[in-house]
Design a protein around this motif. Structure first.
Motif, PDB file in Angstrom:
ATOM      1  N   GLN A 167       0.834  -1.195   0.000  1.00  0.00           N
ATOM      2  CA  GLN A 167       0.000   0.000   0.000  1.00  0.00           C
ATOM      3  C   GLN A 167       0.868   1.243   0.000  1.00  0.00           C
ATOM      4  O   GLN A 167       2.061   1.191   0.306  1.00  0.00           O
ATOM      5  N   ASN A 168       0.228   2.358  -0.298  1.00  0.00           N
ATOM      6  CA  ASN A 168       0.880   3.672  -0.207  1.00  0.00           C
ATOM      7  C   ASN A 168       2.195   3.733  -0.971  1.00  0.00           C
ATOM      8  O   ASN A 168       3.173   4.283  -0.484  1.00  0.00           O
ATOM      9  N   ILE A 169       2.217   3.143  -2.171  1.00  0.00           N
ATOM     10  CA  ILE A 169       3.417   3.200  -2.993  1.00  0.00           C
ATOM     11  C   ILE A 169       3.548   4.617  -3.545  1.00  0.00           C
ATOM     12  O   ILE A 169       2.639   5.126  -4.183  1.00  0.00           O
ATOM     13  N   THR A 170       4.666   5.236  -3.262  1.00  0.00           N
ATOM     14  CA  THR A 170       4.959   6.537  -3.857  1.00  0.00           C
ATOM     15  C   THR A 170       6.349   6.479  -4.457  1.00  0.00           C
ATOM     16  O   THR A 170       7.274   5.916  -3.877  1.00  0.00           O
ATOM     17  N   CYS A 171       6.466   7.056  -5.630  1.00  0.00           N
ATOM     18  CA  CYS A 171       7.741   7.156  -6.299  1.00  0.00           C
ATOM     19  C   CYS A 171       8.015   8.628  -6.551  1.00  0.00           C
ATOM     20  O   CYS A 171       7.097   9.405  -6.785  1.00  0.00           O
ATOM     21  N   CYS A 172       9.274   8.994  -6.480  1.00  0.00           N
ATOM     22  CA  CYS A 172       9.649  10.381  -6.705  1.00  0.00           C
ATOM     23  C   CYS A 172      10.936  10.422  -7.500  1.00  0.00           C
ATOM     24  O   CYS A 172      11.709   9.468  -7.512  1.00  0.00           O
ATOM     25  N   ALA A 173      11.138  11.526  -8.207  1.00  0.00           N
ATOM     26  CA  ALA A 173      12.352  11.710  -8.998  1.00  0.00           C
ATOM     27  C   ALA A 173      13.248  12.707  -8.283  1.00  0.00           C
ATOM     28  O   ALA A 173      12.792  13.754  -7.851  1.00  0.00           O
ATOM     29  N   GLY A 174      14.514  12.378  -8.145  1.00  0.00           N
ATOM     30  CA  GLY A 174      15.460  13.276  -7.499  1.00  0.00           C
ATOM     31  C   GLY A 174      16.212  12.564  -6.395  1.00  0.00           C
ATOM     32  O   GLY A 174      15.691  11.663  -5.738  1.00  0.00           O
ATOM     33  N   ASN A 175      17.444  12.963  -6.190  1.00  0.00           N
ATOM     34  CA  ASN A 175      18.284  12.339  -5.173  1.00  0.00           C
ATOM     35  C   ASN A 175      17.654  12.410  -3.791  1.00  0.00           C
ATOM     36  O   ASN A 175      17.209  13.489  -3.353  1.00  0.00           O
ATOM     37  N   LEU A 176      17.606  11.253  -3.123  1.00  0.00           N
ATOM     38  CA  LEU A 176      17.168  11.137  -1.732  1.00  0.00           C
ATOM     39  C   LEU A 176      15.785  11.738  -1.481  1.00  0.00           C
ATOM     40  O   LEU A 176      15.484  12.193  -0.385  1.00  0.00           O
ATOM     41  N   CYS A 177      14.924  11.692  -2.498  1.00  0.00           N
ATOM     42  CA  CYS A 177      13.587  12.293  -2.362  1.00  0.00           C
ATOM     43  C   CYS A 177      12.626  11.432  -1.546  1.00  0.00           C
ATOM     44  O   CYS A 177      11.535  11.878  -1.214  1.00  0.00           O
ATOM     45  N   ASN A 178      13.020  10.198  -1.192  1.00  0.00           N
ATOM     46  CA  ASN A 178      12.107   9.325  -0.450  1.00  0.00           C
ATOM     47  C   ASN A 178      12.287   9.403   1.060  1.00  0.00           C
ATOM     48  O   ASN A 178      11.736   8.593   1.794  1.00  0.00           O
ATOM     49  N   GLY A 179      13.034  10.383   1.561  1.00  0.00           N
ATOM     50  CA  GLY A 179      13.110  10.690   2.996  1.00  0.00           C
ATOM     51  C   GLY A 179      13.644   9.589   3.889  1.00  0.00           C
ATOM     52  O   GLY A 179      13.430   8.419   3.662  1.00  0.00           O
ATOM     53  N   ALA A 180      14.350   9.971   4.945  1.00  0.00           N
ATOM     54  CA  ALA A 180      14.891   9.017   5.922  1.00  0.00           C
ATOM     55  C   ALA A 180      13.979   8.972   7.131  1.00  0.00           C
ATOM     56  O   ALA A 180      13.567   9.992   7.637  1.00  0.00           O
ATOM     57  N   GLN A 181      13.657   7.756   7.599  1.00  0.00           N
ATOM     58  CA  GLN A 181      12.858   7.555   8.804  1.00  0.00           C
ATOM     59  C   GLN A 181      13.261   6.238   9.430  1.00  0.00           C
ATOM     60  O   GLN A 181      13.861   5.391   8.784  1.00  0.00           O
ATOM     61  N   SER A 182      12.896   6.040  10.682  1.00  0.00           N
ATOM     62  CA  SER A 182      13.126   4.755  11.332  1.00  0.00           C
ATOM     63  C   SER A 182      11.966   3.821  11.038  1.00  0.00           C
ATOM     64  O   SER A 182      10.835   4.252  10.930  1.00  0.00           O
ATOM     65  N   VAL A 183      12.261   2.538  10.922  1.00  0.00           N
ATOM     66  CA  VAL A 183      11.229   1.528  10.716  1.00  0.00           C
ATOM     67  C   VAL A 183      11.502   0.364  11.648  1.00  0.00           C
ATOM     68  O   VAL A 183      12.514   0.318  12.322  1.00  0.00           O
ATOM     69  N   THR A 184      10.581  -0.614  11.624  1.00  0.00           N
ATOM     70  CA  THR A 184      10.718  -1.718  12.562  1.00  0.00           C
ATOM     71  C   THR A 184      10.835  -3.086  11.908  1.00  0.00           C
ATOM     72  O   THR A 184      10.887  -4.082  12.600  1.00  0.00           O
ATOM     73  N   GLN A 185      10.838  -3.155  10.576  1.00  0.00           N
ATOM     74  CA  GLN A 185      10.847  -4.462   9.934  1.00  0.00           C
ATOM     75  C   GLN A 185      11.858  -4.523   8.795  1.00  0.00           C
ATOM     76  O   GLN A 185      12.459  -3.542   8.416  1.00  0.00           O
ATOM     77  N   SER A 186      11.999  -5.697   8.197  1.00  0.00           N
ATOM     78  CA  SER A 186      12.925  -5.934   7.091  1.00  0.00           C
ATOM     79  C   SER A 186      12.401  -5.388   5.779  1.00  0.00           C
ATOM     80  O   SER A 186      11.205  -5.280   5.575  1.00  0.00           O
TER      81      SER A 186
END
Length: 201
Positions: A167-186
């Motif tokens: 779900q919530n698939i987003t794609c973006c163009a540009g270096n590092l445009c998908n943001g850094a965050q912490s997650v809990t899974q693989s």
């Protein structure tokens, strides 16, 4: 009139016996040497071949290589790199068109970088290569758990209209445009979901 009916019936007889078929295999290794021809189920009109290359977390050297071929209802050609694994997809729409193995995922960086996830940390970066001209961010659903996934992807994969359990698939163009965050899974879940989508549908 009888000639027209006879020609029509002959046409039906000759075309009814032809079914769409693809080569199928699943092999841990460098090739699909054991591939077999399979008559595809009704609704399948494409053949897919893919190569999955999993990498060691610290060395980034390919540690597992897997080749797969199958019938598909819909699929896209392209590649995806989520840091610990890379997938190359090749999709074609003619009978028995997937006889050739897909080459290993591209390894020559194209200058773009995206964030990727490694366990709890999504501040890692991965170098995109080949046709990977977008960064991806998605949520995978496994049972009642949600998994964050990030990496590089080809625009063609982003254009897929439906991927089960993602779900919530987003794609973006540009270096590092998908943001850094912490997650809990693989991050392996997205690869599995994409594979199941392409192979089972």
């Amino acid at each position: 009139m009888d000639l027209q009916i006879s020609v029509f019936l002959l046409f039906i007889l000759f075309t009814a016996g032809h079914s769409f078929s693809c080569y199928v295999c699943s092999n841990l290794g460098d090739s699909c040497a054991d591939q077999k021809l399979k008559t595809c189920p009704s609704g399948s009109s494409k053949c897919i071949s893919l190569t999955v290359a999993s990498q060691g977390r610290k060395t980034r050297q390919i540690s597992v290589n897997m080749k797969m071929k199958e019938c598909a209802v819909d699929c896209r050609s392209g590649s995806m790199n989520v840091g610990i694994s890379k997938v190359s997809f090749s999709c074609c729409n003619t009978d028995q068109c997937n006889v050739q193995d897909v080459p290993d995922p591209p390894n020559i960086p194209n200058g773009m970088k995206c964030f990727s996830c490694d366990g709890h940390n999504c501040s890692n970066t991965v170098s995109c290569s080949g046709s990977e001209d977008r960064c991806i961010k998605a949520k995978g659903i496994v049972g009642d758990q949600s998994i964050d996934v990030k990496g590089c992807v080809s625009k063609s994969i982003c254009d897929s209209t439906f991927i089960p359990n993602v779900q919530n698939i987003t794609c973006c163009a540009g270096n590092l445009c998908n943001g850094a965050q912490s997650v809990t899974q693989s991050v392996l879940f997205l690869c599995g979901s994409l594979l199941s989508y392409f192979l089972m549908h």
